[in-house]
Design a protein around this motif. Structure first.
Motif, PDB file in Angstrom:
ATOM      1  N   TRP A  86      49.116  39.624  49.407  1.00 43.53           N
ATOM      2  CA  TRP A  86      48.002  38.842  49.951  1.00 43.53           C
ATOM      3  C   TRP A  86      46.934  39.762  50.540  1.00 43.53           C
ATOM      4  CZ3 TRP A  86      46.220  34.042  49.785  1.00 43.53           C
ATOM      5  CH2 TRP A  86      45.285  33.638  50.716  1.00 43.53           C
ATOM      6  N   ALA A  98      43.913  39.054  48.311  1.00 41.20           N
ATOM      7  CA  ALA A  98      43.269  37.796  48.679  1.00 41.20           C
ATOM      8  C   ALA A  98      43.034  37.628  50.179  1.00 41.20           C
ATOM      9  CB  ALA A  98      44.128  36.635  48.166  1.00 41.20           C
ATOM     10  N   ARG A 143      37.596  36.130  52.096  1.00 39.98           N
ATOM     11  CA  ARG A 143      36.955  35.100  51.279  1.00 39.98           C
ATOM     12  C   ARG A 143      35.447  35.273  51.366  1.00 39.98           C
ATOM     13  NH1 ARG A 143      34.973  29.986  52.150  1.00 39.98           N
ATOM     14  NH2 ARG A 143      35.601  30.040  54.327  1.00 39.98           N
ATOM     15  N   THR A 176      32.325  29.995  49.287  1.00 43.59           N
ATOM     16  CA  THR A 176      32.958  29.913  47.969  1.00 43.59           C
ATOM     17  C   THR A 176      34.472  29.873  48.142  1.00 43.59           C
ATOM     18  OG1 THR A 176      33.265  32.281  47.610  1.00 43.59           O
ATOM     19  CG2 THR A 176      31.114  31.364  47.011  1.00 43.59           C
ATOM     20  N   LYS A 177      35.172  29.700  47.042  1.00 41.90           N
ATOM     21  CA  LYS A 177      36.633  29.770  47.052  1.00 41.90           C
ATOM     22  C   LYS A 177      37.111  31.129  46.531  1.00 41.90           C
ATOM     23  CE  LYS A 177      37.373  24.854  46.548  1.00 41.90           C
ATOM     24  NZ  LYS A 177      38.037  23.789  45.784  1.00 41.90           N
ATOM     25  N   ILE A 178      36.194  32.061  46.341  1.00 36.82           N
ATOM     26  CA  ILE A 178      36.528  33.376  45.791  1.00 36.82           C
ATOM     27  C   ILE A 178      37.154  34.237  46.877  1.00 36.82           C
ATOM     28  CG2 ILE A 178      35.622  35.470  44.725  1.00 36.82           C
ATOM     29  CD1 ILE A 178      33.349  33.702  43.595  1.00 36.82           C
ATOM     30  N   ARG A 179      38.345  34.731  46.582  1.00 39.07           N
ATOM     31  CA  ARG A 179      39.078  35.576  47.528  1.00 39.07           C
ATOM     32  C   ARG A 179      39.227  36.973  46.929  1.00 39.07           C
ATOM     33  NH1 ARG A 179      40.680  32.494  51.707  1.00 39.07           N
ATOM     34  NH2 ARG A 179      41.712  34.286  52.606  1.00 39.07           N
TER      35      ARG A 179
END
Length: 135
Positions: free
Chosen positions: A30, A34, A37, A41-44
């Motif tokens: 993680w 990820a 963020r 957006t939902k981009i990690r």
């Protein structure tokens, strides 16, 4: 006599069958893939993608984590060769495409090699545990 609902919510464990080593690997994956963020957006993305912005050094650091994960799968978990080969191929693909400026950075954000490899490791380890317990 009527039963009352509990007033306290019990914490739910994510994976009660996971070992402490597997939980550590989940946290590491993680962090590497990820942890951050992009706002709105939902981009990690993670430390691996940030380090990848530094030519040479970033790819080397990410490769070291991937190599350690593969070595752990081989020596600690003693996973089957087909799982190890898939993990190695994921790492080679990530390293190869990741070496291309800009395109490689975008690929790293989408591919998330550490999370893929940890998922492979955990699934194989769980199957191995299940096979050992049933015999």
């Amino acid at each position: 006599m009527a039963t009352t609902k509990p007033t306290r919510v019990e914490a739910e464990r994510i994976a009660p069958e996971a070992t402490s080593e597997e939980l550590f690997l989940d946290r590491l994956a993680w962090f590497m893939d990820a942890n951050f963020r992009i706002p709105g957006t939902k981009i990690r993305f993670g430390a691996d993608q940030l380090a990848g912005l530094i030519p040479g050094v970033g790819d080397l650091a990410g490769g070291a984590v991937q190599a350690a994960l593969i070595l752990m799968a081989i020596y600690y978990y003693k996973l089957p060769k087909r799982i190890i080969v898939r993990m190695v191929l994921n790492s080679v693909l990530d390293t190869t495409v990741g070496a291309v400026p800009i395109v490689g950075d975008l690929f790293d954000v989408a591919f998330k090699v550490n999370m893929r490899n940890v998922r492979l490791l955990r699934d194989a380890a769980a199957k191995k545990r299940g096979a050992t317990e049933s015999t």
